[in-house]
Design an enzyme around this catalytic site. Structure first.
Site, PDB file in Angstrom:
ATOM      1  CG  HIS A  65      -1.999   0.783   1.511  1.00 10.95           C
ATOM      2  ND1 HIS A  65      -1.635   1.949   2.451  1.00 10.95           N
ATOM      3  CD2 HIS A  65      -2.481   1.734   0.163  1.00 10.95           C
ATOM      4  CE1 HIS A  65      -2.728   2.887   2.422  1.00 10.95           C
ATOM      5  NE2 HIS A  65      -3.196   3.053   0.608  1.00 10.95           N
ATOM      6  CG  LEU A  66       0.272   4.443   1.474  1.00 11.60           C
ATOM      7  CD1 LEU A  66       0.220   5.483   2.637  1.00 11.60           C
ATOM      8  CD2 LEU A  66       0.606   4.933   0.464  1.00 11.60           C
ATOM      9  CB  CYS A 101       1.074   2.003   7.855  1.00 12.13           C
ATOM     10  SG  CYS A 101       1.917   1.884   8.274  1.00 12.13           S
ATOM     11  CG  HIS A 102      -2.773   3.204   5.761  1.00  6.82           C
ATOM     12  ND1 HIS A 102      -1.938   2.769   5.859  1.00  6.82           N
ATOM     13  CD2 HIS A 102      -3.115   4.003   6.446  1.00  6.82           C
ATOM     14  CE1 HIS A 102      -0.883   4.613   5.585  1.00  6.82           C
ATOM     15  NE2 HIS A 102      -2.428   4.920   6.065  1.00  6.82           N
ATOM     16  N   GLY A 103      -3.986  -1.411   8.041  1.00 13.70           N
ATOM     17  CA  GLY A 103      -4.479  -2.041   8.775  1.00 13.70           C
ATOM     18  C   GLY A 103      -5.049  -2.965   7.484  1.00 13.70           C
TER      19      GLY A 103
END
Length: 188
Positions: free
Chosen positions: A128-129, A152-154
């Site tokens: 993702h990132l 970070c974002h699940g």
């Protein structure tokens, strides 16, 4: 007064000016070519990777200390690398998932080496990132699918490091690797 032209035994005119001029032109072009090569070669050579970068081009990992169900974190090209020995249960869980239902469809066989299905090697970078997912260390959150969890974002990855939930678009990357023995791999 008569102009006398010199000819050799073959009857060809002895105009030495043209031949000297051709030689001088060829010599000048050759000298310029050698000079250009002398300038360009170091410029091209400086674009080659340095010795310290070449040393990081591959990493050898000892597998002998990794127990079934355990994963380790190491580094490859300055990024985290996860090496996991899957249990029979984890392999069965990964195999029963229909790959066509996944966001990034891959089977466990496509992500491992033939005959070594229990060894899963992935880059430890969320697609993702770029965060580092949890699940490789002792006691870390492995997410609801038992693989890896990106805090970070699940994003949740299953036991085959395939994306199952969250914003990550792709599975964790499997780098090029090969077995050098039954207890060692060479990544890169």
């Amino acid at each position: 007064m008569a102009i006398v032209e010199h000819t050799d035994s073959t009857g060809i005119s002895g105009d030495d000016g043209v031949r000297r001029r051709d030689f001088i032109n060829i010599a000048a072009v050759s000298f310029a070519g050698v000079g250009a090569v002398a300038v360009v070669l170091p410029l091209i050579d400086q674009m080659n990777p340095s010795a310290d970068v070449l040393a990081l081009a591959s990493t050898e990992v000892d597998l002998s200390a990794i127990q079934p169900g355990q994963a380790i974190k190491t580094t490859f090209r300055s990024q985290p690398l996860f090496v996991r020995q899957l249990t029979e249960k984890e392999i069965a869980e990964a195999d029963k998932v229909d790959a066509s239902t996944l966001r990034d469809p891959q089977t466990l066989e496509e992500r491992t080496v033939d005959g070594k299905k229990q060894w899963l090697v992935t880059m430890g970078v969320c697609t993702h990132l770029g965060c580092v997912p949890l699940g490789a260390g002792e006691g870390e959150n492995k997410g609801e699918y038992g693989g890896y969890f990106c805090p970070c974002h699940g994003s949740s990855y299953d036991t085959a490091a395939r994306i199952r939930k969250g914003p990550a678009p792709k599975n964790l990357e499997v780098p090029k690797f090969s077995f050098t023995s039954d207890t060692a791999i060479l990544v890169g």
